[in-house]
Design a protein around this motif. Sequence first.
Motif, short mmCIF file in Angstrom:
data_model
loop_
_atom_site.label_atom_id
_atom_site.label_comp_id
_atom_site.label_asym_id
_atom_site.label_seq_id
_atom_site.Cartn_x
_atom_site.Cartn_y
_atom_site.Cartn_z
N GLN A 438 1.59 39.63 3.58
CA GLN A 438 1.74 38.20 3.38
C GLN A 438 0.97 37.39 4.43
O GLN A 438 0.35 36.37 4.11
N GLN A 439 1.01 37.84 5.66
CA GLN A 439 0.25 37.15 6.71
C GLN A 439 -1.25 37.20 6.43
O GLN A 439 -1.97 36.24 6.69
N MET A 440 -1.71 38.32 5.89
CA MET A 440 -3.12 38.42 5.53
C MET A 440 -3.45 37.47 4.38
O MET A 440 -4.52 36.84 4.37
N LEU A 441 -2.54 37.36 3.42
CA LEU A 441 -2.76 36.43 2.32
C LEU A 441 -2.73 34.98 2.79
O LEU A 441 -3.36 34.10 2.18
N ASP A 442 -2.02 34.71 3.86
CA ASP A 442 -1.96 33.36 4.41
C ASP A 442 -3.24 33.00 5.18
O ASP A 442 -3.41 31.85 5.58
N SER A 443 -4.12 33.96 5.36
CA SER A 443 -5.38 33.72 6.06
C SER A 443 -6.39 33.09 5.10
O SER A 443 -6.25 33.20 3.87
N PRO A 444 -7.42 32.42 5.63
CA PRO A 444 -8.37 31.74 4.74
C PRO A 444 -9.30 32.69 4.00
O PRO A 444 -9.73 33.71 4.54
N PHE A 445 -9.58 32.37 2.74
CA PHE A 445 -10.56 33.08 1.92
C PHE A 445 -11.50 32.05 1.32
O PHE A 445 -11.06 31.11 0.64
N ILE A 450 -17.32 38.23 -1.52
CA ILE A 450 -16.83 39.57 -1.83
C ILE A 450 -15.40 39.74 -1.33
O ILE A 450 -14.57 40.40 -1.96
N GLU A 451 -15.10 39.09 -0.20
CA GLU A 451 -13.77 39.24 0.40
C GLU A 451 -12.63 38.75 -0.50
O GLU A 451 -11.47 39.11 -0.28
N GLU A 452 -12.96 37.97 -1.51
CA GLU A 452 -11.92 37.58 -2.46
C GLU A 452 -11.33 38.80 -3.17
O GLU A 452 -10.19 38.77 -3.64
N GLY A 453 -12.11 39.87 -3.23
CA GLY A 453 -11.59 41.11 -3.78
C GLY A 453 -10.46 41.67 -2.94
O GLY A 453 -9.51 42.27 -3.46
N VAL A 454 -10.57 41.50 -1.62
CA VAL A 454 -9.50 41.93 -0.72
C VAL A 454 -8.23 41.16 -1.06
O VAL A 454 -7.13 41.73 -1.11
N ARG A 455 -8.36 39.87 -1.30
CA ARG A 455 -7.19 39.05 -1.65
C ARG A 455 -6.54 39.56 -2.94
O ARG A 455 -5.30 39.61 -3.04
N THR A 456 -7.35 39.96 -3.90
CA THR A 456 -6.80 40.50 -5.14
C THR A 456 -5.96 41.75 -4.87
O THR A 456 -4.86 41.91 -5.42
N ALA A 457 -6.49 42.64 -4.02
CA ALA A 457 -5.75 43.85 -3.69
C ALA A 457 -4.47 43.53 -2.92
O ALA A 457 -3.43 44.15 -3.14
N LEU A 458 -4.54 42.55 -2.02
CA LEU A 458 -3.35 42.15 -1.27
C LEU A 458 -2.29 41.56 -2.20
O LEU A 458 -1.09 41.82 -2.04
#
Length: 482
Positions: A438-445, A450-458
Amino acid sequence: MPDTRTLKADVVIIGAGSAGMAAYKSARQFTDSILVIEEGHYGTTCARVGCMPSKLLIAAAEAAHHARHSGRFGINVAKVEVDGKAVMARLRAERDRFVGFVVEDVDGWPDAHKIRGSARFVSPNRLMLDDATEIEAGRVVIATGSRPIWPAAWNALGDQLIVNDDVFDWGDLPSAVAVFGNGVIGLELGQALDRLGVRVKLFGRSGRVGPLTDPVVAAVARTTFAAEYRFSPSVEALAVRREKGKVVVTERIDGQAVEEHFDYLIAATGRQPNLDRLGLENAGITLDERGTPVGWNRRTAQIGESTIFLAGDAAPDAPLLHEASDAGRIAGENAARFPFVAARHRRTPIGVVFSDPQIMMVGQSHAQLTNAQAKFITGSVDFSGQGRARVAGRNVGRLNIYAHPETGKFLGAEMVGPAAEHIAHLLAWAIEADRSVQQMLDSPFYHPVIEEGVRTALRAARDAMDEKSPAHRPCLDCRSAA
């Protein structure tokens, strides 16, 4: 009788590669009584025959590959020609430049701190060199690195059996190469040479793809690489021989013995630590069945309670420059300050394979978590539909992240896909900071990246945690718009 001499030093470092150089710089902060023994070249494996020359070869291969495939963007390149001599000339010139910086560093050390030769223990605090020089050592740091290994039968191939070190001294590119080994070195060299126009086949036995342990991610990688070049991670090789100036590999395919001829066989079948020639038994050091000194401590670099420290590729550590440098620094400091020995922080594991798509692993792997019977859930993203990846024509791969199902702590990840080298750093930093999903999802994207893919996995990991442990679901007011 030859003249003999005896030297003394508070700290003796065997090996002047990445770990040895780091140990020297660290130890010198506390004592000037230091000797560094080196029997080969000064400098690091990375600069000479590892990271840097391989990346130079990969850079040339990527340039050729992108030119050949520019048509999908409406850009037509009439003809792509690879000048093997020019490719290798640039590689060697840049490689020598990197090596020069390292050698220049060592040249700046006092001559009294350097000695040439191979060392062997005659007792825990006494070494003998090949010229019969004896060295009395207060403490010893072993940083002797590792060397390639291959089946003894392959020695019959003579000079057509080579390792990655030899590739970077080629004056031109050969026409055909058999690469044995589906680890990091085999993956990088096999694909790069294929993209440069060399007929390549990669022969593996284990079925694995580099360091990957997650079966889902590995399956994506296996399919992706096999679609581009002859990547065969599970081969039944029946024989390897030399015949009429060629390397002949016989393998079983669909029940039939099939032969293929190559100019060289590149052995990328593993490495072993350079510990077997040091006479460690004379120093009271016991090796386990894997050849690892019993009692070695990764956070102090000390072997048991002895005055001997171990660092770099000779240790059972990740064979990476940053790990070798960290371990060398710890070993040098503790050897110099002995008997005070401090356990130091070791950074979050991070590994990258510079294939295309790239492979990365951070934190705890799927295999480590599974073998430890740890609780974890997986959040995934398939990059085939990821926006920025599709824009760039790099929409291949998968990222799996692992998190604790109750606390939400981010534990690790495995990935094959675009920009993996950069995503690896972001995720490793998150583990260092002890972040939750959740803290990682609260970080800016930012968008589109490409990093938006990380958000999808999170998000997938968060959803899996919500399903598994609804009692731990954060209140909506506490949850960000992520």
